[in-house]
Design a protein around this motif. Structure first.
Motif, mmCIF file in Angstrom:
data_model
loop_
_atom_site.group_PDB
_atom_site.id
_atom_site.type_symbol
_atom_site.label_atom_id
_atom_site.label_comp_id
_atom_site.label_asym_id
_atom_site.label_seq_id
_atom_site.Cartn_x
_atom_site.Cartn_y
_atom_site.Cartn_z
ATOM 1 N N SER A 112 0.771 -1.121 0.147
ATOM 2 C CA SER A 112 0.241 -0.091 -0.048
ATOM 3 C C SER A 112 0.591 1.207 0.004
ATOM 4 N N SER A 113 1.872 1.161 0.700
ATOM 5 C CA SER A 113 3.011 2.439 0.649
ATOM 6 C C SER A 113 3.521 2.640 -0.626
ATOM 7 N N MET A 114 3.649 1.610 -1.388
ATOM 8 C CA MET A 114 4.274 1.861 -2.873
ATOM 9 C C MET A 114 3.374 2.793 -3.564
ATOM 10 N N LEU A 115 2.187 2.703 -3.226
ATOM 11 C CA LEU A 115 1.058 3.291 -4.089
ATOM 12 C C LEU A 115 0.919 4.631 -3.474
ATOM 13 N N VAL A 116 0.551 4.700 -2.250
ATOM 14 C CA VAL A 116 0.232 5.813 -1.533
ATOM 15 C C VAL A 116 1.566 7.036 -1.533
ATOM 16 N N GLU A 117 2.702 6.499 -1.469
ATOM 17 C CA GLU A 117 3.708 7.317 -1.271
ATOM 18 C C GLU A 117 4.058 7.674 -2.680
ATOM 19 N N ARG A 118 3.587 6.916 -3.894
ATOM 20 C CA ARG A 118 4.048 7.267 -5.191
ATOM 21 C C ARG A 118 5.323 6.792 -5.623
ATOM 22 N N PHE A 119 5.555 5.799 -4.879
ATOM 23 C CA PHE A 119 7.218 5.108 -5.358
ATOM 24 C C PHE A 119 7.186 4.936 -6.707
ATOM 25 N N PHE A 120 5.873 4.537 -7.365
ATOM 26 C CA PHE A 120 6.050 3.915 -8.736
ATOM 27 C C PHE A 120 6.339 4.940 -9.521
ATOM 28 N N GLU A 121 6.418 6.053 -9.221
ATOM 29 C CA GLU A 121 6.801 7.239 -10.006
ATOM 30 C C GLU A 121 8.511 7.439 -10.236
ATOM 31 N N VAL A 122 8.993 6.685 -9.494
ATOM 32 C CA VAL A 122 10.702 6.707 -9.441
ATOM 33 C C VAL A 122 11.180 5.252 -9.228
ATOM 34 N N GLN A 123 10.268 4.250 -9.652
ATOM 35 C CA GLN A 123 10.886 3.058 -9.307
ATOM 36 C C GLN A 123 10.559 2.204 -10.801
ATOM 37 N N LYS A 124 11.058 1.075 -11.075
ATOM 38 C CA LYS A 124 10.788 0.311 -12.198
ATOM 39 C C LYS A 124 10.400 -0.942 -11.808
ATOM 40 N N LEU B 216 -9.921 -7.505 4.531
ATOM 41 C CA LEU B 216 -9.955 -6.228 3.908
ATOM 42 C C LEU B 216 -8.407 -5.847 3.521
ATOM 43 N N THR B 217 -7.577 -6.143 4.219
ATOM 44 C CA THR B 217 -5.994 -5.976 3.955
ATOM 45 C C THR B 217 -5.591 -6.665 2.837
ATOM 46 N N LEU B 218 -6.245 -8.149 2.950
ATOM 47 C CA LEU B 218 -5.822 -9.077 1.685
ATOM 48 C C LEU B 218 -6.484 -8.378 0.405
ATOM 49 N N LYS B 219 -7.687 -7.877 0.602
ATOM 50 C CA LYS B 219 -8.323 -7.380 -0.763
ATOM 51 C C LYS B 219 -7.545 -6.018 -1.101
ATOM 52 N N THR C 278 -3.870 -3.396 -4.788
ATOM 53 C CA THR C 278 -2.640 -2.283 -4.943
ATOM 54 C C THR C 278 -1.685 -2.858 -5.953
ATOM 55 N N LEU C 279 -1.667 -4.366 -5.662
ATOM 56 C CA LEU C 279 -0.685 -4.754 -6.868
ATOM 57 C C LEU C 279 -1.063 -4.685 -8.283
ATOM 58 N N ALA C 280 -2.467 -4.735 -8.459
ATOM 59 C CA ALA C 280 -2.915 -4.547 -9.842
ATOM 60 C C ALA C 280 -2.661 -3.194 -10.234
ATOM 61 N N ALA C 281 -2.898 -2.287 -9.079
ATOM 62 C CA ALA C 281 -2.701 -0.865 -9.614
ATOM 63 C C ALA C 281 -1.305 -0.490 -10.055
ATOM 64 N N LEU D 213 4.862 -0.682 -13.640
ATOM 65 C CA LEU D 213 5.948 -1.653 -12.884
ATOM 66 C C LEU D 213 6.049 -3.034 -13.181
ATOM 67 N N LYS D 214 7.253 -3.661 -13.188
ATOM 68 C CA LYS D 214 7.365 -5.048 -13.346
ATOM 69 C C LYS D 214 7.208 -5.760 -12.056
ATOM 70 N N VAL D 215 6.552 -6.564 -12.175
ATOM 71 C CA VAL D 215 6.438 -7.374 -10.722
ATOM 72 C C VAL D 215 6.976 -8.685 -10.981
ATOM 73 N N ASN D 216 7.829 -9.424 -10.178
ATOM 74 C CA ASN D 216 8.213 -10.666 -10.022
ATOM 75 C C ASN D 216 8.252 -11.130 -8.390
ATOM 76 N N SER D 217 8.351 -12.466 -8.210
ATOM 77 C CA SER D 217 8.541 -13.019 -6.878
ATOM 78 C C SER D 217 9.951 -13.687 -6.868
ATOM 79 N N LEU D 218 10.332 -13.726 -5.475
ATOM 80 C CA LEU D 218 11.477 -14.303 -5.331
ATOM 81 C C LEU D 218 11.313 -15.859 -4.838
#
Length: 327
Positions: free
Chosen positions: A209-221, A267-270, A275-278, A284-289
């Motif tokens: 959620s912080s990645m979206l709220v703090e707009r980190f997506f603007e400066v991250q890949k 509600l948190t899981l939902k 958020t991940l979809a957004a 942003l490119k998404v991967n799992s470890l």
């Protein structure tokens, strides 16, 4: 804000809302009104007032109106408010034993974490809280923390080597990240965006959620779902108040509180899934470890900090808690 001044401010705020109920429960939390925490507490308020036929009144103060998590914890301990919530990492300075949750990759998934915290391990944490005048009302959750970064996907154990990343100014966390050859740089939360923008750091770790709220997506890949640490949100009440309740009210409050915790988790899981979809929509490119790398990461990091965790929580408590993690 010093506690004495805070109490004066709170007293003025609380006296503006008169209640004619037999029992008034005042709850403070630091999250916004759109958060799963606040939304679930609205359920607690509605159901408790309805089922008590108006004998219990609930007042909720969101968004840090009553102070920081630490300040609200002190207000609960002193009895100036009834309840508060706070992430475990912010409460371990008050209840040392909670630092056992600062370990990495303790839980494989949400269900495992919930089962552990709803069982004997959670009870042991609740007992530790009671020694500080706090009653555990249940473990809500903020979910798992993961990474964003600009360098490359974190898709293996070795991918962390040389990663300049933001770290909280916490010696235990810094030691842990150094153990996997990352380069943790202590920064205040408000400095993360500009530091990413100026390439002072490559990445940061946070809740989705912080990645979206703090707009980190603007400066991250990249978003790498490392799920390296699980953050419970502790819901606590003043212990003396709780013990002074009559049996009928206590049973009702416990019942609705349990329902509230389960709702908050759903509600948190939902919210995290949305958020991940957004974030994907933002490009942003998404991967799992991979699991093997996650397990190696956790083993290395926890070995590096075990002595520090044991020193803070006590070896007996540490061993007891960890034994409850075994299947």
């Amino acid at each position: 804000m010093k506690l004495s001044l805070m109490m004066t401010v709170i007293a003025g705020l609380l006296t503006t809302s008169a209640s004619y109920a037999d029992t008034t429960i005042r709850i403070g939390h630091a999250t916004p009104e759109v958060s799963p925490i606040h939304q679930s507490l609205l359920y607690f308020e509605k159901e408790l007032e309805k089922r008590s036929n108006g004998d219990i009144d609930v007042e909720i103060y969101p968004g840090g109106q009553l102070g920081s998590v630490r300040e609200m914890t002190e207000l609960v301990q002193s009895g100036n408010i009834t309840m508060a919530t706070g992430a475990s990492v912010h409460l371990s300075s008050t209840v040392n034993e909670l630092a056992v949750l600062d370990q990495f990759l303790l839980f494989a998934d949400e269900d495992t974490a919930r089962n552990v915290l709803d069982g004997e391990a959670g009870k042991s944490l609740g007992t530790a809280m009671e020694k500080r005048g706090l009653k555990s009302m249940g473990f809500m959750e903020l979910g798992f923390r993961s990474f964003t970064n600009n360098r490359a996907p974190l898709d293996s154990y070795d991918a962390f080597a040389g990663l300049r990343m933001r770290s909280a100014d916490n010696p235990i966390a810094i030691s842990a990240w150094r153990s996997v050859d990352a380069v943790p740089i202590p920064l205040a939360w408000g400095e993360i965006y500009s530091s990413l923008q100026q390439n002072l750091i490559f990445g940061q770790e946070s809740a989705l959620s912080s990645m979206l709220v703090e707009r980190f997506f603007e400066v991250q890949k990249y978003v790498s779902l490392t799920n390296h640490i699980y953050w419970p949100e502790l819901w606590m009440a003043n212990l003396e108040w709780y013990n002074d309740l009559d049996d009928k009210d206590r049973q009702l409050i416990d019942e609705v509180a349990r329902e509230t915790v389960l709702l908050q988790r759903d509600l948190t899981l939902k919210t995290n899934n949305e958020t991940l979809a957004a974030l994907k929509e933002k490009g942003l490119k998404v991967n799992s470890l991979p699991l093997e790398d996650r397990e190696r990461l956790g083993k290395t990091m926890n070995t590096a900090i075990e002595a520090d965790i044991r020193k803070k929580v006590g070896s007996d408590f540490y061993d007891q808690f960890m034994s409850n993690l075994q299947p």
